[in-house]
Design a protein around this motif. Structure first.
Motif, PDB file in Angstrom:
ATOM      1  N   ASP A 219      -4.380  -0.252   1.869  1.00 16.59           N
ATOM      2  CA  ASP A 219      -4.718   0.963   1.135  1.00 16.59           C
ATOM      3  C   ASP A 219      -4.965   0.611  -0.332  1.00 16.59           C
ATOM      4  O   ASP A 219      -4.053   0.582  -1.149  1.00 16.59           O
ATOM      5  CB  ASP A 219      -3.580   1.975   1.268  1.00 16.59           C
ATOM      6  N   GLU A 220      -6.227   0.337  -0.673  1.00 14.75           N
ATOM      7  CA  GLU A 220      -6.552  -0.061  -2.042  1.00 14.75           C
ATOM      8  C   GLU A 220      -6.265   1.059  -3.035  1.00 14.75           C
ATOM      9  O   GLU A 220      -5.875   0.792  -4.180  1.00 14.75           O
ATOM     10  CB  GLU A 220      -8.020  -0.481  -2.139  1.00 14.75           C
ATOM     11  N   ARG A 221      -6.482   2.277  -2.621  1.00 14.19           N
ATOM     12  CA  ARG A 221      -6.241   3.381  -3.548  1.00 14.19           C
ATOM     13  C   ARG A 221      -4.778   3.451  -3.969  1.00 14.19           C
ATOM     14  O   ARG A 221      -4.460   3.854  -5.086  1.00 14.19           O
ATOM     15  CB  ARG A 221      -6.664   4.707  -2.906  1.00 14.19           C
ATOM     16  N   ARG A 222      -3.888   3.032  -3.068  1.00 15.09           N
ATOM     17  CA  ARG A 222      -2.469   3.024  -3.407  1.00 15.09           C
ATOM     18  C   ARG A 222      -2.067   1.745  -4.136  1.00 15.09           C
ATOM     19  O   ARG A 222      -1.320   1.784  -5.114  1.00 15.09           O
ATOM     20  CB  ARG A 222      -1.624   3.169  -2.132  1.00 15.09           C
ATOM     21  N   LEU A 223      -2.594   0.610  -3.683  1.00 19.02           N
ATOM     22  CA  LEU A 223      -2.201  -0.677  -4.252  1.00 19.02           C
ATOM     23  C   LEU A 223      -2.929  -1.006  -5.557  1.00 19.02           C
ATOM     24  O   LEU A 223      -2.384  -1.689  -6.424  1.00 19.02           O
ATOM     25  CB  LEU A 223      -2.456  -1.793  -3.230  1.00 19.02           C
ATOM     26  N   ASP A 224      -4.172  -0.536  -5.671  1.00 19.88           N
ATOM     27  CA  ASP A 224      -4.987  -0.815  -6.868  1.00 19.88           C
ATOM     28  C   ASP A 224      -5.645   0.483  -7.338  1.00 19.88           C
ATOM     29  O   ASP A 224      -6.875   0.616  -7.318  1.00 19.88           O
ATOM     30  CB  ASP A 224      -6.059  -1.855  -6.545  1.00 19.88           C
ATOM     31  N   PRO A 225      -4.855   1.439  -7.758  1.00 19.66           N
ATOM     32  CA  PRO A 225      -5.403   2.775  -8.042  1.00 19.66           C
ATOM     33  C   PRO A 225      -6.434   2.792  -9.165  1.00 19.66           C
ATOM     34  O   PRO A 225      -7.458   3.471  -9.049  1.00 19.66           O
ATOM     35  CB  PRO A 225      -4.161   3.600  -8.402  1.00 19.66           C
TER      36      PRO A 225
ATOM     37  N   MET B  67     -14.133   1.728  -9.410  1.00 20.11           N
ATOM     38  CA  MET B  67     -15.134   1.199  -8.488  1.00 20.11           C
ATOM     39  C   MET B  67     -15.841   2.321  -7.752  1.00 20.11           C
ATOM     40  O   MET B  67     -17.074   2.337  -7.628  1.00 20.11           O
ATOM     41  CB  MET B  67     -14.467   0.254  -7.491  1.00 20.11           C
ATOM     42  N   GLU B  68     -15.089   3.280  -7.259  1.00 21.23           N
ATOM     43  CA  GLU B  68     -15.696   4.407  -6.549  1.00 21.23           C
ATOM     44  C   GLU B  68     -16.579   5.228  -7.478  1.00 21.23           C
ATOM     45  O   GLU B  68     -17.664   5.675  -7.078  1.00 21.23           O
ATOM     46  CB  GLU B  68     -14.598   5.276  -5.936  1.00 21.23           C
ATOM     47  N   ALA B  69     -16.128   5.391  -8.709  1.00 25.15           N
ATOM     48  CA  ALA B  69     -16.919   6.151  -9.677  1.00 25.15           C
ATOM     49  C   ALA B  69     -18.220   5.423 -10.006  1.00 25.15           C
ATOM     50  O   ALA B  69     -19.294   6.040 -10.122  1.00 25.15           O
ATOM     51  CB  ALA B  69     -16.105   6.388 -10.954  1.00 25.15           C
ATOM     52  N   PHE B  70     -18.138   4.092 -10.137  1.00 20.65           N
ATOM     53  CA  PHE B  70     -19.343   3.325 -10.467  1.00 20.65           C
ATOM     54  C   PHE B  70     -20.335   3.333  -9.303  1.00 20.65           C
ATOM     55  O   PHE B  70     -21.544   3.476  -9.516  1.00 20.65           O
ATOM     56  CB  PHE B  70     -18.978   1.888 -10.842  1.00 20.65           C
TER      57      PHE B  70
END
Length: 332
Positions: free
Chosen positions: A2-8, A14-17
């Motif tokens: 879960d990248e959103r949890r581990l690397d918020p 990244m998602e915004a870009f």
């Protein structure tokens, strides 16, 4: 994981870009076209994990299983089976999990007897009569015509415009193939994938292949576009395939071209648009190539400020980086 949890923070940016790139005014592509380009770029840069994430989204965006398969098959000609086989395995696993019946209907249109003839014709259709007989220059040139173009480009599932686009993406993403990349940028333009379209393709692939290879690809697109202009002036009619004998050389296998493929920019014409830090760096490079450390010492700029300014100058086409941490003004 879960990248959103581990690397918020990373995940958020990244998602915004990625969303910023997709919706950048003037750089958008239709969903299917973008998906095909991104998958080809991920093949080129060997981004297998990201490819597995992108493929279901591409299928949802309207890319057909046969189109995915054809892109992977064609990638072997430009990347080699040693690098492509893991992607073929991933595609089969994902398609089977989605209930797609395999194997898909065959798409071959040549036989072992006519693949060379039809492959040569495909080369001519894309690059012009200058490619007629190019296969006679040696056994690798014969393989190129018969295998790459005769076995792959003549298949169904994707048309020539799509095939040239994904070849452009394979070459741009793997890097070190600038002569072939420039030649295939020209081939794309001959088929109607013009400079603006290829620029959009590079823009959409940039998050997946990074800035250096994207900048090189854009420079090669500009180089190919410049080569097209004299032909248009002479012809006074819509673009025809180029009859450029140099394409035989550019399309042939070569070693990595060490010559930087960067745009030339007249520093004097853009000087008013430079920041004070950028002007200081340009002044420091006026005498020729310099080590980055020497420029830091001379300008008094912090390492962070200098590196960020160098990136902007490179994006503007004013400087280019050389091996050994050296930099120089473009055109020097």
């Amino acid at each position: 994981m879960d990248e959103r949890r581990l690397d918020p923070e990373f995940s958020e940016r990244m998602e915004a870009f990625l969303q910023e790139v997709r919706s950048e005014p003037g750089q958008e592509l239709p969903a299917r076209t973008r998906s095909l380009a991104v998958l080809a770029a991920l093949l080129g840069c060997q981004g297998l994990d990201e490819f597995r994430r992108a493929l279901p989204e591409a299928l949802e965006a309207g890319l057909a299983p046969v189109e995915v398969k054809e892109a992977v098959y064609q990638a072997v000609d430009y990347l080699g089976i040693g690098r492509v086989r893991p992607f073929l395995t991933a595609v089969n696993e994902i398609l089977l999990a989605r209930g797609v019946a395999l194997p898909l209907p065959g798409q071959a249109t040549t036989t072992m007897e006519d693949r060379l003839q039809k492959g040569e014709q495909a080369q001519v259709d894309i690059f012009g009569e200058g490619m007629r007989g190019a296969w006679k220059q040696g056994h690798v040139n014969r393989w190129l015509a018969a295998n790459c173009f005769g076995d792959s480009y003549t298949r169904g599932g994707l048309d020539l415009k799509d095939r040239e686009m994904i070849t452009f993406c394979f070459l741009a993403a793997q890097g070190g193939c600038e002569p072939q990349l420039t030649a295939h940028a020209g081939g794309n333009m001959n088929l109607g994938n013009d400079e603006a379209f290829l620029t959009r393709v590079v823009s959409q692939c940039l998050p997946y292949i990074g800035y250096p290879r994207s900048l090189n690809a854009l420079a090669c697109v500009r180089k190919a576009a410049e080569a097209e202009k004299p032909l248009l002036k002479v012809a006074q009619k819509p673009r025809l395939p180029r009859k450029n004998e140099n394409l035989k050389k550019d399309l042939a296998p070569q070693g990595i071209d060490k010559t930087p493929c960067a745009p030339y920019s007249d520093v004097g014409s853009v000087r008013p648009k430079l920041s004070p830090e950028e002007q200081t760096i340009v002044d420091a490079l006026s005498g020729g190539e310099r080590l980055v450390d020497d420029v830091i010492a001379e300008t008094g700029l912090s390492t962070g400020k200098l590196l960020s300014s160098l990136t902007m100058l490179e994006l503007k086409g004013i400087i280019k980086r050389l091996p050994g941490k050296r930099i120089v003004l473009s055109g020097k």
